[in-house]
Design a protein around this motif. Structure first.
Motif, PDB file in Angstrom:
ATOM      1  N   ILE A   1      19.152  -3.320 -15.812  1.00  0.00           N
ATOM      2  CA  ILE A   1      19.956  -4.032 -16.529  1.00  0.00           C
ATOM      3  C   ILE A   1      18.183  -5.207 -17.299  1.00  0.00           C
ATOM      4  O   ILE A   1      18.271  -5.263 -18.117  1.00  0.00           O
ATOM      5  N   TYR A   2      17.468  -5.152 -16.538  1.00  0.00           N
ATOM      6  CA  TYR A   2      16.572  -5.890 -16.915  1.00  0.00           C
ATOM      7  C   TYR A   2      15.064  -5.127 -17.229  1.00  0.00           C
ATOM      8  O   TYR A   2      14.583  -5.407 -17.335  1.00  0.00           O
ATOM      9  N   LEU A   3      15.771  -4.098 -16.877  1.00  0.00           N
ATOM     10  CA  LEU A   3      14.954  -2.409 -17.464  1.00  0.00           C
ATOM     11  C   LEU A   3      15.235  -2.529 -19.056  1.00  0.00           C
ATOM     12  O   LEU A   3      15.169  -1.630 -20.088  1.00  0.00           O
ATOM     13  N   ILE A   4      16.469  -3.310 -19.438  1.00  0.00           N
ATOM     14  CA  ILE A   4      17.317  -3.638 -21.126  1.00  0.00           C
ATOM     15  C   ILE A   4      16.874  -5.271 -21.482  1.00  0.00           C
ATOM     16  O   ILE A   4      16.374  -4.849 -22.722  1.00  0.00           O
ATOM     17  N   ILE A   5      16.938  -5.611 -20.620  1.00  0.00           N
ATOM     18  CA  ILE A   5      16.604  -7.610 -21.222  1.00  0.00           C
ATOM     19  C   ILE A   5      15.304  -7.752 -21.760  1.00  0.00           C
ATOM     20  O   ILE A   5      14.723  -8.205 -22.264  1.00  0.00           O
ATOM     21  N   GLN A   6      13.823  -7.138 -20.163  1.00  0.00           N
ATOM     22  CA  GLN A   6      12.741  -6.932 -21.144  1.00  0.00           C
ATOM     23  C   GLN A   6      12.204  -6.236 -21.211  1.00  0.00           C
ATOM     24  O   GLN A   6      11.601  -7.110 -22.754  1.00  0.00           O
ATOM     25  N   PRO A   7      12.985  -5.373 -22.581  1.00  0.00           N
ATOM     26  CA  PRO A   7      11.852  -4.613 -23.663  1.00  0.00           C
ATOM     27  C   PRO A   7      12.624  -5.750 -24.700  1.00  0.00           C
ATOM     28  O   PRO A   7      11.481  -5.908 -26.242  1.00  0.00           O
ATOM     29  N   TYR A   8      13.676  -6.540 -24.976  1.00  0.00           N
ATOM     30  CA  TYR A   8      14.350  -7.327 -25.609  1.00  0.00           C
ATOM     31  C   TYR A   8      13.260  -8.322 -26.151  1.00  0.00           C
ATOM     32  O   TYR A   8      12.863  -8.367 -27.262  1.00  0.00           O
ATOM     33  N   TYR A   9      13.241  -9.326 -24.468  1.00  0.00           N
ATOM     34  CA  TYR A   9      12.226 -10.514 -24.972  1.00  0.00           C
ATOM     35  C   TYR A   9      10.833  -9.532 -25.461  1.00  0.00           C
ATOM     36  O   TYR A   9      10.538 -10.732 -26.211  1.00  0.00           O
ATOM     37  N   ALA A  10      10.193  -9.183 -25.178  1.00  0.00           N
ATOM     38  CA  ALA A  10       9.333  -8.609 -25.451  1.00  0.00           C
ATOM     39  C   ALA A  10       9.060  -8.034 -26.397  1.00  0.00           C
ATOM     40  O   ALA A  10       7.658  -8.045 -26.933  1.00  0.00           O
ATOM     41  N   THR A  11      10.098  -7.817 -27.023  1.00  0.00           N
ATOM     42  CA  THR A  11       9.949  -7.331 -29.053  1.00  0.00           C
ATOM     43  C   THR A  11      10.416  -8.244 -29.659  1.00  0.00           C
ATOM     44  O   THR A  11      10.219  -7.639 -30.924  1.00  0.00           O
ATOM     45  N   HIS A  12      10.799  -9.156 -29.893  1.00  0.00           N
ATOM     46  CA  HIS A  12      11.282 -10.261 -29.993  1.00  0.00           C
ATOM     47  C   HIS A  12      10.874 -12.370 -29.871  1.00  0.00           C
ATOM     48  O   HIS A  12      12.096 -12.550 -30.103  1.00  0.00           O
ATOM     49  N   GLY A  13      10.068 -12.014 -29.305  1.00  0.00           N
ATOM     50  CA  GLY A  13       9.355 -13.119 -29.961  1.00  0.00           C
ATOM     51  C   GLY A  13       9.733 -14.573 -28.507  1.00  0.00           C
ATOM     52  O   GLY A  13       9.346 -15.059 -28.619  1.00  0.00           O
ATOM     53  N   GLN A  14      10.032 -13.852 -27.037  1.00  0.00           N
ATOM     54  CA  GLN A  14      10.834 -14.439 -26.653  1.00  0.00           C
ATOM     55  C   GLN A  14       9.662 -13.520 -24.821  1.00  0.00           C
ATOM     56  O   GLN A  14      10.089 -13.383 -24.238  1.00  0.00           O
ATOM     57  N   LEU A  15       7.895 -14.058 -25.060  1.00  0.00           N
ATOM     58  CA  LEU A  15       6.980 -13.526 -23.780  1.00  0.00           C
ATOM     59  C   LEU A  15       7.099 -14.544 -22.271  1.00  0.00           C
ATOM     60  O   LEU A  15       6.821 -13.537 -22.107  1.00  0.00           O
TER      61      LEU A  15
END
Length: 244
Positions: free
Chosen positions: A50-64
């Protein structure tokens, strides 16, 4: 640079679904009978996916900020995945011993299979730990950081997916039990994993990345589970170092 990874989180759902397909019946089918270590490993492994789904999302959608905070927590989860897998290895040795004395119960599963599983799991979890450490070392090189972490999905997918495909294969040939070959299901699972790995590496231009090669080598090594498991030297070594 990060624009091409904007949909990566969606692609990471695919291996998550394959993993859950593989483990669903074995884990939930006898949920209450599983050892505590099995529960902990299943849930930490699932959370890692699950982390390897949400982490790319955060990194590429302005939620660093969320990405960095979750990354610290994620390293704890990664350690739990690795250590719980290693802590469960005595179950493989115990199963090998039981299968020798309770042949009717284990049918087609002979002792060599469980020794082979233990051997390849050592390689898988060592590679998993190495990839996680590399991702930490390269945390400031975002593409390297990301791909080392993504590679872990393909490094540790085999036990879950292999079990599921093996169950389907055996079910299709159940009339031959116990004279059923148990390895074709694992070979099919490995082929699926390698295709997913190479497809992802091709899509994101990482075919030559060392993390891709590491994941590929680990999965190719899994193809020799049977000869490794049949080796008396390997059996003696595993029995001597893995104690309950």
């Amino acid at each position: 640079m990060m624009a091409k990874y904007k949909t990566l989180y969606l692609w990471m759902i695919v291996p998550m679904l394959f993993m859950q397909f593989g483990i669903f019946r074995d884990y939930w089918g006898d949920f209450s009978e599983n050892a505590w270590s099995v529960h902990v490993h299943y849930w930490t492994g699932t959370i890692w996916y699950i982390y390897l789904i949400i982490q790319p999302y955060y990194a590429t959608h302005g939620q660093l900020a969320k990405h960095r905070t979750n990354g610290i927590i994620g390293m704890f989860i990664a350690g739990a995945v690795c250590l719980t897998a290693l802590s469960m290895m005595h179950r493989d040795i115990h199963s090998a011993e039981l299968s020798l004395t309770q042949r009717e119960r284990f049918g087609a599963f002979e002792p060599w299979f469980f020794y082979g599983v233990a051997a390849v799991e050592i390689i898988m979890m060592t590679a998993f730990g190495f990839a996680v450490i590399k991702s930490i070392i390269h945390r400031k090189q975002l593409e390297d950081h990301a791909w080392w972490l993504i590679s872990t999905v393909f490094i540790i997918m085999m036990p879950a997916l292999g079990r599921g495909v093996q169950n389907v294969y055996i079910g299709m040939n159940i009339e031959k039990w116990p004279n059923v070959s148990i390895m074709p299901g694992l070979y099919i699972a490995e082929a699926i994993i390698i295709v997913l790995l190479l497809a992802g590496a091709w899509k994101y231009g990482k075919l030559k990345h060392p993390a891709t090669w590491l994941a590929l080598v680990v999965n190719l090594f899994n193809f020799v589970l049977e000869p490794i498991g049949r080796s008396t030297a390997v059996q003696s070594f595993l029995t001597s170092i893995i104690k309950g």
